[in-house]
Design a protein around this motif. Structure first.
Motif, short mmCIF file in Angstrom:
data_model
loop_
_atom_site.label_atom_id
_atom_site.label_comp_id
_atom_site.label_asym_id
_atom_site.label_seq_id
_atom_site.Cartn_x
_atom_site.Cartn_y
_atom_site.Cartn_z
N ARG A 67 0.82 -1.22 0.00
CA ARG A 67 0.00 0.00 0.00
C ARG A 67 0.86 1.28 0.00
O ARG A 67 0.57 2.23 -0.73
N GLU A 68 1.90 1.29 0.80
CA GLU A 68 2.76 2.48 0.86
C GLU A 68 3.40 2.77 -0.49
O GLU A 68 3.46 3.92 -0.93
N ARG A 69 3.85 1.73 -1.17
CA ARG A 69 4.48 1.90 -2.48
C ARG A 69 3.45 2.37 -3.51
O ARG A 69 3.77 3.20 -4.37
N VAL A 70 2.24 1.87 -3.44
CA VAL A 70 1.18 2.30 -4.36
C VAL A 70 0.95 3.80 -4.24
O VAL A 70 0.86 4.51 -5.24
N PHE A 71 0.89 4.30 -3.02
CA PHE A 71 0.69 5.74 -2.81
C PHE A 71 1.88 6.54 -3.36
O PHE A 71 1.71 7.64 -3.88
N GLU A 72 3.07 5.97 -3.26
CA GLU A 72 4.26 6.62 -3.83
C GLU A 72 4.16 6.70 -5.34
O GLU A 72 4.51 7.72 -5.95
N VAL A 74 1.42 6.79 -7.21
CA VAL A 74 0.42 7.79 -7.59
C VAL A 74 0.97 9.20 -7.41
O VAL A 74 0.80 10.07 -8.28
N LYS A 75 1.64 9.45 -6.30
CA LYS A 75 2.22 10.78 -6.07
C LYS A 75 3.28 11.11 -7.12
O LYS A 75 3.35 12.24 -7.62
N THR A 76 4.10 10.13 -7.46
CA THR A 76 5.14 10.35 -8.48
C THR A 76 4.52 10.65 -9.83
O THR A 76 5.01 11.51 -10.57
N ALA A 77 3.43 9.97 -10.17
CA ALA A 77 2.73 10.23 -11.42
C ALA A 77 2.27 11.68 -11.48
O ALA A 77 2.42 12.37 -12.50
N ILE A 78 1.73 12.16 -10.38
CA ILE A 78 1.23 13.54 -10.32
C ILE A 78 2.38 14.54 -10.33
O ILE A 78 2.34 15.55 -11.05
N ASP A 79 3.43 14.26 -9.58
CA ASP A 79 4.59 15.14 -9.55
C ASP A 79 5.26 15.23 -10.93
O ASP A 79 5.79 16.28 -11.31
N THR A 80 5.24 14.12 -11.67
CA THR A 80 5.92 14.06 -12.97
C THR A 80 5.09 14.65 -14.09
O THR A 80 5.58 15.43 -14.92
N PHE A 81 3.80 14.30 -14.13
CA PHE A 81 2.96 14.67 -15.26
C PHE A 81 1.83 15.65 -14.93
O PHE A 81 1.11 16.09 -15.82
N GLY A 82 1.66 15.97 -13.65
CA GLY A 82 0.69 17.00 -13.28
C GLY A 82 -0.69 16.53 -12.88
O GLY A 82 -1.48 17.31 -12.33
N SER A 83 -1.02 15.27 -13.13
CA SER A 83 -2.35 14.76 -12.76
C SER A 83 -2.34 13.25 -12.80
O SER A 83 -1.38 12.63 -13.27
N ILE A 84 -3.43 12.66 -12.31
CA ILE A 84 -3.69 11.24 -12.51
C ILE A 84 -5.15 11.14 -12.92
O ILE A 84 -6.04 11.55 -12.17
N ASP A 85 -5.39 10.63 -14.11
CA ASP A 85 -6.73 10.62 -14.69
C ASP A 85 -7.33 9.23 -14.84
O ASP A 85 -8.54 9.07 -14.83
N VAL A 86 -6.46 8.23 -15.00
CA VAL A 86 -6.92 6.87 -15.28
C VAL A 86 -6.10 5.87 -14.48
O VAL A 86 -4.87 5.96 -14.44
N ILE A 87 -6.80 4.93 -13.83
CA ILE A 87 -6.13 3.79 -13.19
C ILE A 87 -6.62 2.52 -13.90
O ILE A 87 -7.83 2.26 -13.95
N VAL A 88 -5.69 1.76 -14.44
CA VAL A 88 -6.03 0.47 -15.05
C VAL A 88 -5.46 -0.63 -14.16
O VAL A 88 -4.26 -0.89 -14.17
N ASN A 89 -6.33 -1.26 -13.38
CA ASN A 89 -5.92 -2.30 -12.43
C ASN A 89 -5.93 -3.66 -13.12
O ASN A 89 -6.82 -4.48 -12.92
N ASN A 90 -4.90 -3.89 -13.93
CA ASN A 90 -4.80 -5.13 -14.68
C ASN A 90 -3.96 -6.20 -13.98
O ASN A 90 -4.17 -7.39 -14.16
N GLY A 91 -3.00 -5.78 -13.15
CA GLY A 91 -2.07 -6.72 -12.52
C GLY A 91 -2.79 -7.75 -11.65
O GLY A 91 -3.71 -7.42 -10.92
N GLN A 92 -2.33 -8.99 -11.72
CA GLN A 92 -2.93 -10.07 -10.94
C GLN A 92 -1.98 -11.25 -10.87
O GLN A 92 -1.51 -11.73 -11.90
N ALA A 93 -1.70 -11.73 -9.66
CA ALA A 93 -0.89 -12.94 -9.50
C ALA A 93 -1.72 -14.16 -9.89
O ALA A 93 -2.91 -14.24 -9.58
N ILE A 94 -1.10 -15.08 -10.59
CA ILE A 94 -1.76 -16.33 -10.98
C ILE A 94 -1.37 -17.42 -9.99
O ILE A 94 -0.18 -17.62 -9.72
#
Length: 253
Positions: A67-72, A74-94
């Protein structure tokens, strides 16, 4: 309202298969991509390919259960590109196929942590920013495995059905903030599908033959364009829905 080419998207599990196809498809439409995955090398390769195509993006290693890394991220995305508009939750362990009575706790936990919990982590991390800009798109991923109850797939399938529940409830609660939440159920030639085909070639051929289109979908050409629609401005009144993209193989009543 932002056009698709003005948006920034986080795509989890973007190093291969469906996640990579989505990242490439969105990038070709002008979306800035933050590609995540547990291993850095594959997502770096995805971003390198995006930049070769003239797009822009960033690779960040992340286990969605952290969870802590996930928040990092998202913050990095905003700091780098100015916003976060879309989350695609595709990752999944098999996890391995097991009957209900033999399903191991560790496999159940792994499936749920990487799926429903990991998706919730990204959703909660992005929510304050999407709420503030009164616009956002959450695109989760489920499976016909859970919807139709495939034997031997308790850990994976029950997790995917929980993701559908999460999606519907979030869509109800977050609609007032201009945030659309949908879930895609793909039928595609993912690495997991290819591994299954190598192990069970006759069953694989049988399933392909049962598909009305006689093939499984291509991640970039067949699955990703539907995700692009869900990420764009034309889907602003479309929310809380399960979208099956598998060539009419599975049809909801």
């Amino acid at each position: 309202m932002k056009q698709l080419n003005e948006k920034v998207a986080i795509v989890t599990g973007a190093g291969q298969g469906i996640g990579k196809g989505i990242a490439l498809c969105l990038a070709k439409r002008g979306v800035k991509i933050v590609a995540t995955g547990r291993r850095l090398e594959p997502i770096e390769a995805t971003i390198a390919e995006i930049k070769e195509l003239g797009g822009d993006g960033l690779a960040m290693s992340c286990d969605s259960a952290d969870r802590e890394r996930v928040f990092e991220v998202v913050k990095t995305a905003i700091d780098t590109f100015g916003s976060i508009d879309v989350i695609v939750n595709n990752g999944q362990a098999i996890v391995p196929s097991q009957p209900v009575e033999d399903t191991e706790y560790e496999n159940m936990l792994k499936a749920w942590q990487s799926g429903v919990i990991g998706s919730l982590n990204y959703m909660q991390a992005a929510f304050p920013y999407m709420k503030e800009q009164h616009e956002g798109r959450i695109i989760n991923f489920a499976s016909a495995t859970g919807m139709f109850g495939i034997a031997g797939q308790l850990a994976y399938g029950s997790n995917k059905e929980a993701l559908r529940g999460l999606t519907k409830i979030a869509a109800k609660e977050w609609g007032q903030y201009g945030i659309c939440v949908n879930i895609v159920l793909p039928g595609a030639e993912s690495p997991a599908a290819k591994a299954w085909a190598e192990k069970f070639p006759e069953e694989y051929a049988k399933q392909v033959n049962l598909n009305p289109m006689k093939r499984f979908g291509d991640p970039e050409a067949d699955i990703a364009p539907v995700v692009a629609f869900l990420a764009g401005p034309d889907s602003c009144y479309f929310s809380g829905q399960s979208v099956i993209v598998d060539g009419a193989n599975s049809i909801m009543p």
